[in-house]
Design a protein around this motif. Structure first.
Motif, PDB file in Angstrom:
ATOM      1  N   THR A 102       0.854  -1.196   0.000  1.00 58.25           N
ATOM      2  CA  THR A 102       0.000   0.000   0.000  1.00 58.25           C
ATOM      3  C   THR A 102       0.891   1.247   0.000  1.00 58.25           C
ATOM      4  O   THR A 102       2.081   1.156   0.327  1.00 58.25           O
ATOM      5  CB  THR A 102      -0.876   0.044   1.274  1.00 58.25           C
TER       6      THR A 102
ATOM      7  N   SER B  88       8.263  -6.273   3.030  1.00 57.02           N
ATOM      8  CA  SER B  88       7.807  -7.450   2.292  1.00 57.02           C
ATOM      9  C   SER B  88       6.601  -7.141   1.410  1.00 57.02           C
ATOM     10  O   SER B  88       5.626  -6.535   1.859  1.00 57.02           O
ATOM     11  CB  SER B  88       7.432  -8.555   3.290  1.00 57.02           C
ATOM     12  N   LEU B  89       6.684  -7.592   0.161  1.00 57.11           N
ATOM     13  CA  LEU B  89       5.601  -7.372  -0.810  1.00 57.11           C
ATOM     14  C   LEU B  89       5.142  -8.706  -1.380  1.00 57.11           C
ATOM     15  O   LEU B  89       5.962  -9.619  -1.561  1.00 57.11           O
ATOM     16  CB  LEU B  89       6.126  -6.502  -1.962  1.00 57.11           C
ATOM     17  N   ALA B  90       3.849  -8.787  -1.727  1.00 59.99           N
ATOM     18  CA  ALA B  90       3.324 -10.016  -2.316  1.00 59.99           C
ATOM     19  C   ALA B  90       3.876 -10.217  -3.727  1.00 59.99           C
ATOM     20  O   ALA B  90       3.970 -11.345  -4.209  1.00 59.99           O
ATOM     21  CB  ALA B  90       1.802  -9.956  -2.346  1.00 59.99           C
TER      22      ALA B  90
ATOM     23  N   GLY C 256       7.159 -11.847  -2.501  1.00 57.32           N
ATOM     24  CA  GLY C 256       6.528 -13.164  -2.633  1.00 57.32           C
ATOM     25  C   GLY C 256       6.023 -13.678  -1.299  1.00 57.32           C
ATOM     26  O   GLY C 256       6.427 -13.203  -0.231  1.00 57.32           O
ATOM     27  N   GLY C 257       5.100 -14.656  -1.385  1.00 57.82           N
ATOM     28  CA  GLY C 257       4.481 -15.224  -0.183  1.00 57.82           C
ATOM     29  C   GLY C 257       5.504 -15.948   0.696  1.00 57.82           C
ATOM     30  O   GLY C 257       6.607 -16.288   0.247  1.00 57.82           O
TER      31      GLY C 257
ATOM     32  N   HIS D 237      -3.235  -3.854   2.833  1.00 61.24           N
ATOM     33  CA  HIS D 237      -4.539  -3.248   2.544  1.00 61.24           C
ATOM     34  C   HIS D 237      -5.608  -3.848   3.464  1.00 61.24           C
ATOM     35  O   HIS D 237      -5.533  -5.040   3.801  1.00 61.24           O
ATOM     36  CB  HIS D 237      -4.873  -3.523   1.068  1.00 61.24           C
TER      37      HIS D 237
ATOM     38  N   ALA E  20      -6.833  -7.199   2.456  1.00 57.79           N
ATOM     39  CA  ALA E  20      -5.878  -8.314   2.326  1.00 57.79           C
ATOM     40  C   ALA E  20      -5.950  -9.124   3.616  1.00 57.79           C
ATOM     41  O   ALA E  20      -5.038  -9.117   4.444  1.00 57.79           O
ATOM     42  CB  ALA E  20      -4.471  -7.784   2.063  1.00 57.79           C
ATOM     43  N   ALA E  21      -7.057  -9.841   3.804  1.00 56.13           N
ATOM     44  CA  ALA E  21      -7.347 -10.479   5.099  1.00 56.13           C
ATOM     45  C   ALA E  21      -6.480 -11.702   5.356  1.00 56.13           C
ATOM     46  O   ALA E  21      -6.182 -12.015   6.512  1.00 56.13           O
ATOM     47  CB  ALA E  21      -8.826 -10.856   5.157  1.00 56.13           C
TER      48      ALA E  21
ATOM     49  N   LYS F  90     -14.484  -0.818  -2.725  1.00 57.41           N
ATOM     50  CA  LYS F  90     -14.152  -1.290  -1.380  1.00 57.41           C
ATOM     51  C   LYS F  90     -14.061  -0.058  -0.496  1.00 57.41           C
ATOM     52  O   LYS F  90     -13.774   1.027  -1.001  1.00 57.41           O
ATOM     53  CB  LYS F  90     -12.791  -1.997  -1.391  1.00 57.41           C
TER      54      LYS F  90
HETATM   55  P1  NAP Z   1      -4.242 -11.711   0.739  1.00 55.04           P
HETATM   56  O1  NAP Z   1      -5.369 -12.388   0.061  1.00 55.04           O
HETATM   57  O2  NAP Z   1      -4.404 -11.292   2.145  1.00 55.04           O
HETATM   58  O3  NAP Z   1      -2.925 -12.610   0.685  1.00 55.04           O
HETATM   59  C1  NAP Z   1      -2.755 -13.697  -0.223  1.00 55.04           C
HETATM   60  C2  NAP Z   1      -1.349 -14.224  -0.058  1.00 55.04           C
HETATM   61  O4  NAP Z   1      -0.404 -13.334  -0.652  1.00 55.04           O
HETATM   62  C3  NAP Z   1      -0.905 -14.360   1.382  1.00 55.04           C
HETATM   63  O5  NAP Z   1      -1.390 -15.529   1.977  1.00 55.04           O
HETATM   64  C4  NAP Z   1       0.606 -14.321   1.229  1.00 55.04           C
HETATM   65  O6  NAP Z   1       1.079 -15.554   0.719  1.00 55.04           O
HETATM   66  C5  NAP Z   1       0.791 -13.318   0.120  1.00 55.04           C
HETATM   67  N1  NAP Z   1       0.989 -11.930   0.606  1.00 55.04           N
HETATM   68  C6  NAP Z   1       0.084 -10.936   0.718  1.00 55.04           C
HETATM   69  N2  NAP Z   1       0.657  -9.802   1.133  1.00 55.04           N
HETATM   70  C7  NAP Z   1       1.971 -10.088   1.282  1.00 55.04           C
HETATM   71  C8  NAP Z   1       3.098  -9.322   1.688  1.00 55.04           C
HETATM   72  N3  NAP Z   1       2.984  -8.020   2.008  1.00 55.04           N
HETATM   73  N4  NAP Z   1       4.313  -9.943   1.732  1.00 55.04           N
HETATM   74  C9  NAP Z   1       4.422 -11.252   1.400  1.00 55.04           C
HETATM   75  N5  NAP Z   1       3.391 -12.028   1.004  1.00 55.04           N
HETATM   76  C10 NAP Z   1       2.187 -11.448   0.945  1.00 55.04           C
HETATM   77  O7  NAP Z   1      -3.772 -10.452  -0.098  1.00 55.04           O
HETATM   78  P2  NAP Z   1      -4.367  -9.810  -1.451  1.00 55.04           P
HETATM   79  O8  NAP Z   1      -5.704  -9.246  -1.160  1.00 55.04           O
HETATM   80  O9  NAP Z   1      -4.161 -10.816  -2.559  1.00 55.04           O
HETATM   81  O10 NAP Z   1      -3.347  -8.610  -1.618  1.00 55.04           O
HETATM   82  C11 NAP Z   1      -2.010  -8.871  -2.034  1.00 55.04           C
HETATM   83  C12 NAP Z   1      -1.173  -7.637  -1.741  1.00 55.04           C
HETATM   84  O11 NAP Z   1      -1.731  -6.500  -2.440  1.00 55.04           O
HETATM   85  C13 NAP Z   1      -1.143  -7.275  -0.257  1.00 55.04           C
HETATM   86  O12 NAP Z   1       0.198  -7.053   0.091  1.00 55.04           O
HETATM   87  C14 NAP Z   1      -1.989  -6.017  -0.138  1.00 55.04           C
HETATM   88  O13 NAP Z   1      -1.469  -5.106   0.802  1.00 55.04           O
HETATM   89  C15 NAP Z   1      -1.941  -5.432  -1.552  1.00 55.04           C
HETATM   90  N6  NAP Z   1      -3.234  -4.781  -1.905  1.00 55.04           N
HETATM   91  C16 NAP Z   1      -4.395  -5.460  -1.791  1.00 55.04           C
HETATM   92  C17 NAP Z   1      -5.590  -4.820  -2.090  1.00 55.04           C
HETATM   93  C18 NAP Z   1      -6.898  -5.533  -1.934  1.00 55.04           C
HETATM   94  O14 NAP Z   1      -7.949  -4.901  -2.217  1.00 55.04           O
HETATM   95  N7  NAP Z   1      -6.936  -6.781  -1.480  1.00 55.04           N
HETATM   96  C19 NAP Z   1      -5.586  -3.495  -2.536  1.00 55.04           C
HETATM   97  C20 NAP Z   1      -4.357  -2.824  -2.654  1.00 55.04           C
HETATM   98  C21 NAP Z   1      -3.183  -3.477  -2.332  1.00 55.04           C
HETATM   99  P3  NAP Z   1       1.613 -16.716   1.689  1.00 55.04           P
HETATM  100  O15 NAP Z   1       0.417 -17.301   2.353  1.00 55.04           O
HETATM  101  O16 NAP Z   1       2.318 -17.642   0.757  1.00 55.04           O
HETATM  102  O17 NAP Z   1       2.547 -16.066   2.674  1.00 55.04           O
END
Ligand code: NAP
Length: 247
Positions: free
Chosen positions: A11, A28-30, A46-47, A71, A74-75, A191
């Motif tokens: 974010t 750390s970033l996804a 990466g995860g 975010h 990102a639950a 959202k």
């Molecule tokens: P999520 O469903 O909560 O997470 C899915 C998986 O992605 C997690 O289990 C983890 O993998 C990996 N992950 C997520 N954030 C990570 C981080 N900061 N560092 C390392 N691994 C991470 O998340 P998401 O909704 O897919 O969002 C992914 C990323 O985008 C997040 O970092 C979030 O801050 C950003 N983002 C999300 C949104 C949204 O609306 N959801 C909006 C803007 C930005 P493992 O289980 O393998 O560790």
């Protein structure tokens, strides 16, 4: 030695915090968005492999504090981080950006998840989706009488009844007005992310008398300390780092 911080990001707030962290700390970033190359702290992408993998990472990297600035939607990573911290006896702090609040004149229709969005959109013809990439997985399900405009970070070819716009905020009221008018938007899907960068769509929806289908925030785990802004978290971290240097 300074206690090592693991900052979970993805974010704008997290990036602002990462810019204040020095070499021992890890951001750390996804891996879905841009990876900054100009930070003093380490960046990993990466995860971790679920809560167990993250707990292992905390031990291996000798992490003393996790700050979750992901975010609010990102639950999964937040749940994993809370569990991993509990298992590894590492403090879990979280930045919880304040949600937007409806203003007089707003017509918000609160829904849970994707099924709720689709149900609430039934009476409309030209929705604007601002939910990230989720609608891209449903392009083959656009109802006959609807045309979707989808704004997200990814370039995507779209579909006969859907246009995909790749754009990154901040967005201005002027820009939103132009888009809403050109695309004949009759409802906005959002959202409740909070923050100023993407808030203009709500003001313009209000001004144009358009309803907003608002996805409820997912429940998030309890944290030892919660911050409502990046600045609050930066101040708390600065104090904590100073204390650990003095110890
Ligand atoms: P999520 O469903 O909560 O997470 C899915 C998986 O992605 C997690 O289990 C983890 O993998 C990996 N992950 C997520 N954030 C990570 C981080 N900061 N560092 C390392 N691994 C991470 O998340 P998401 O909704 O897919 O969002 C992914 C990323 O985008 C997040 O970092 C979030 O801050 C950003 N983002 C999300 C949104 C949204 O609306 N959801 C909006 C803007 C930005 P493992 O289980 O393998 O560790």
């Amino acid at each position: 030695m300074t206690a090592r911080i693991l900052l979970l990001g993805g974010t704008g707030d997290a990036l602002a915090i990462a810019r204040t962290l020095g070499a021992p700390h890890i951001y750390s970033l996804a891996g879905l968005g841009r990876v900054p190359a100009d930070l003093a702290c380490a960046v990993r992408v990466g995860g971790f492999g679920g809560a167990l993998g993250l707990a292992r990472f905390l031990a291996e990297e000798d992490i003393a504090l996790v700050l979750d600035a992901t975010h609010p939607y990102a639950a999964q990573i937040s749940a994993n981080a809370a569990r991993a911290c509990e298992a590894a006896h590492v403090p879990y702090w979280a930045l919880r950006r304040a949600p937007w609040q409806p203003q007089p004149g707003d017509d918000w229709r609160m829904v849970n998840g994707w099924a709720g969005v689709i149900e609430a959109l039934a009476p409309f013809a030209r929705p604007l989706f601002t939910l990230g990439r989720e609608p891209l997985a449903h392009l083959d399900e656009v109802p006959e009488r609807q045309h979707w405009t989808i704004r997200c970070l990814d370039a995507h070819p779209g579909h006969a009844r859907a246009r995909v716009i790749d754009a990154r905020g901040p967005f201005t009221p002027e820009g939103e007005r132009k888009l809403f008018t050109e695309a004949c938007i009759d409802v906005v899907v959002s959202k409740n992310s909070g923050g100023a960068a993407t808030e203009a769509k709500l003001a313009v929806a209000r001004e144009m008398g358009l309803p907003v289908v608002m996805m409820r925030r997912p429940p998030l785990p309890d944290a030892q300390r919660e911050f409502a802004s990046a600045q609050q978290a930066i101040d708390a971290l600065a104090n904590d780092i100073q204390r650990s240097l003095n110890a």
